[in-house]
Scaffold this motif. Structure first.
Motif, mmCIF file in Angstrom:
data_model
loop_
_atom_site.group_PDB
_atom_site.id
_atom_site.type_symbol
_atom_site.label_atom_id
_atom_site.label_comp_id
_atom_site.label_asym_id
_atom_site.label_seq_id
_atom_site.Cartn_x
_atom_site.Cartn_y
_atom_site.Cartn_z
ATOM 1 N N THR A 273 30.671 68.409 43.100
ATOM 2 C CA THR A 273 30.169 67.260 42.350
ATOM 3 C C THR A 273 28.643 67.271 42.307
ATOM 4 O OG1 THR A 273 32.066 65.927 43.013
ATOM 5 C CG2 THR A 273 30.111 64.738 42.234
ATOM 6 N N GLY A 274 28.096 67.105 41.100
ATOM 7 C CA GLY A 274 26.649 67.117 40.921
ATOM 8 C C GLY A 274 26.092 68.462 40.511
ATOM 9 N N ASP A 275 26.887 69.534 40.648
ATOM 10 C CA ASP A 275 26.433 70.865 40.232
ATOM 11 C C ASP A 275 26.374 70.948 38.712
ATOM 12 O OD1 ASP A 275 26.252 71.632 42.836
ATOM 13 O OD2 ASP A 275 28.091 72.844 42.856
ATOM 14 N N VAL A 276 25.595 71.925 38.222
ATOM 15 C CA VAL A 276 25.480 72.176 36.785
ATOM 16 C C VAL A 276 25.800 73.649 36.531
ATOM 17 C CG1 VAL A 276 23.986 72.159 34.753
ATOM 18 C CG2 VAL A 276 23.705 70.404 36.523
ATOM 19 N N LEU A 277 26.715 73.902 35.619
ATOM 20 C CA LEU A 277 27.055 75.270 35.244
ATOM 21 C C LEU A 277 26.409 75.578 33.898
ATOM 22 C CD1 LEU A 277 28.606 77.929 35.529
ATOM 23 C CD2 LEU A 277 30.588 76.801 34.488
ATOM 24 N N THR A 278 25.623 76.662 33.850
ATOM 25 C CA THR A 278 24.904 77.037 32.628
ATOM 26 C C THR A 278 25.350 78.417 32.158
ATOM 27 O OG1 THR A 278 22.965 75.777 33.349
ATOM 28 C CG2 THR A 278 22.617 77.397 31.603
ATOM 29 N N VAL A 279 25.570 78.547 30.853
ATOM 30 C CA VAL A 279 25.885 79.847 30.252
ATOM 31 C C VAL A 279 24.916 80.105 29.103
ATOM 32 C CG1 VAL A 279 28.333 79.770 30.862
ATOM 33 C CG2 VAL A 279 27.579 78.833 28.672
ATOM 34 N N PRO B 273 23.334 62.056 27.320
ATOM 35 C CA PRO B 273 24.303 61.316 26.493
ATOM 36 C C PRO B 273 24.591 62.002 25.161
ATOM 37 C CG PRO B 273 22.701 59.817 27.451
ATOM 38 C CD PRO B 273 22.212 61.197 27.750
ATOM 39 N N VAL B 274 23.549 62.531 24.524
ATOM 40 C CA VAL B 274 23.747 63.211 23.236
ATOM 41 C C VAL B 274 24.586 64.464 23.422
ATOM 42 C CG1 VAL B 274 22.591 64.410 21.347
ATOM 43 C CG2 VAL B 274 21.619 62.295 22.250
ATOM 44 N N GLY B 275 24.325 65.193 24.497
ATOM 45 C CA GLY B 275 25.090 66.401 24.765
ATOM 46 C C GLY B 275 26.553 66.109 25.010
ATOM 47 N N ARG C 286 35.578 66.679 37.754
ATOM 48 C CA ARG C 286 35.125 66.932 39.130
ATOM 49 C C ARG C 286 33.662 66.548 39.330
ATOM 50 N NH1 ARG C 286 36.429 73.112 39.473
ATOM 51 N NH2 ARG C 286 35.073 72.923 41.292
ATOM 52 N N GLY C 287 33.031 66.020 38.276
ATOM 53 C CA GLY C 287 31.633 65.626 38.392
ATOM 54 C C GLY C 287 30.660 66.772 38.234
ATOM 55 N N VAL C 288 31.102 67.866 37.597
ATOM 56 C CA VAL C 288 30.252 69.036 37.363
ATOM 57 C C VAL C 288 29.810 69.023 35.904
ATOM 58 C CG1 VAL C 288 30.127 71.557 37.379
ATOM 59 C CG2 VAL C 288 31.468 70.358 39.134
ATOM 60 N N GLU C 289 28.510 69.185 35.662
ATOM 61 C CA GLU C 289 27.974 69.191 34.302
ATOM 62 C C GLU C 289 27.952 70.614 33.748
ATOM 63 O OE1 GLU C 289 27.572 66.493 32.856
ATOM 64 O OE2 GLU C 289 27.334 65.017 34.444
ATOM 65 N N PHE C 290 27.752 70.708 32.413
ATOM 66 C CA PHE C 290 27.811 72.008 31.741
ATOM 67 C C PHE C 290 26.696 72.110 30.713
ATOM 68 C CE2 PHE C 290 29.331 74.390 27.983
ATOM 69 C CZ PHE C 290 29.434 75.639 28.555
ATOM 70 N N ARG C 291 26.096 73.295 30.649
ATOM 71 C CA ARG C 291 25.058 73.560 29.646
ATOM 72 C C ARG C 291 25.303 74.909 28.987
ATOM 73 N NH1 ARG C 291 19.151 73.472 31.788
ATOM 74 N NH2 ARG C 291 20.061 74.803 33.406
ATOM 75 N N SER C 292 25.076 74.955 27.676
ATOM 76 C CA SER C 292 25.084 76.217 26.951
ATOM 77 C C SER C 292 23.737 76.346 26.244
ATOM 78 C CB SER C 292 26.227 76.268 25.929
ATOM 79 O OG SER C 292 26.162 77.471 25.186
ATOM 80 N N ILE C 293 22.997 77.390 26.566
ATOM 81 C CA ILE C 293 21.614 77.512 26.101
ATOM 82 C C ILE C 293 21.540 77.712 24.591
ATOM 83 C CG2 ILE C 293 19.516 78.909 26.285
ATOM 84 C CD1 ILE C 293 20.462 79.613 29.163
ATOM 85 N N THR C 294 22.294 78.647 24.050
ATOM 86 C CA THR C 294 22.200 78.987 22.634
ATOM 87 C C THR C 294 22.608 77.828 21.735
ATOM 88 O OG1 THR C 294 22.658 81.310 23.148
ATOM 89 C CG2 THR C 294 22.967 80.614 20.866
ATOM 90 N N GLU C 295 23.707 77.148 22.080
ATOM 91 C CA GLU C 295 24.192 76.046 21.252
ATOM 92 C C GLU C 295 23.518 74.717 21.588
ATOM 93 O OE1 GLU C 295 27.200 79.242 21.217
ATOM 94 O OE2 GLU C 295 26.187 78.152 22.827
ATOM 95 N N ALA C 296 22.638 74.722 22.574
ATOM 96 C CA ALA C 296 21.921 73.496 22.987
ATOM 97 C C ALA C 296 22.883 72.375 23.367
ATOM 98 C CB ALA C 296 20.967 73.039 21.883
#
Length: 209
Positions: A57-63, A102-104, A86-96
């Motif tokens: 929880t609180g981790d961020v997964l970036t691809v 909130p917007v994401g 599970r409270g894990v955030e996600f980021r994709s660099i290319t697709e922003a």
């Protein structure tokens, strides 16, 4: 909170440097980047499986790109939804895409809604096509390679308790085809059943005493 990165290349000969550079530039520590050498269509990817299992929880997964993570759009959405639960955030660099904002989160849910809509439309089109085929009495599925003689012989031998291997060698068909006939999975079953109902005059197989 830990920022994790995931990179994937299809073979060991391919270079993941581009993905690694992008992840490092996004603030992910090199020690927290996991790299898989596997096709995107594979259900199991050892590095990703271990990474997903260890996120907290609180981790961020970036691809680097969405296709690095998901085998398909539906698979990607399922994975990200499970991470969110599970409270894990996600980021994709290319697709922003960034569910930490909130917007994401809104954008990702829009993508998921579109994917669900497309699945439902595909299902509806399939049902409509099947209904139209039945209404016009068109046969569904591939034409059967089984002829009337073989069909009758299979039914009689199966009723007599003969093994599928023996039936296959007798009829000249594969065991897989024999199995489909016995289970009623061939496209011409209705036509053959109708013939049997009106004509069983030819004894095709007699069980040995």
């Amino acid at each position: 909170m830990t920022q994790w990165g995931y990179a994937r290349v299809s073979t060991v000969d391919q270079d993941a440097a581009l993905q690694l550079d992008a992840l490092l530039a996004a603030g992910v520590d090199r020690a927290h980047i996991v790299v898989d050498h596997a096709s995107g269509t594979k259900e199991s990817r050892p590095g990703l499986d271990e990474l997903l299992g260890g996120l907290e929880t609180g981790d961020v997964l970036t691809v680097w790109k969405l296709d690095r993570l998901g085998r398909s759009l539906s698979h990607l959405i399922r994975v990200v939804d499970e991470l969110g639960d599970r409270g894990v955030e996600f980021r994709s660099i290319t697709e922003a895409l960034d569910t930490t904002t909130p917007v994401g989160r809104l954008l990702f849910h829009v993508v998921g809604a579109v994917a669900q809509f497309e699945r439902e439309m595909t299902t509806e089109r399939t049902r409509a096509a099947l209904a139209a085929a039945r209404a016009s009495d068109r046969r569904l599925g591939r034409p059967s390679r089984v002829n009337r003689h073989q069909y009758l012989l299979i039914q009689q031998m199966a009723a007599a308790g003969e093994p599928q291997g023996v039936i296959a060698s007798t009829t000249g068909l594969s065991r897989a085809v024999v199995g489909r006939v016995i289970r009623g999975e061939i496209a011409s079953r209705a036509r053959f059943d109708e013939l049997i109902e009106h004509d069983m005059s030819l004894p095709m197989y007699e069980e040995c005493p």
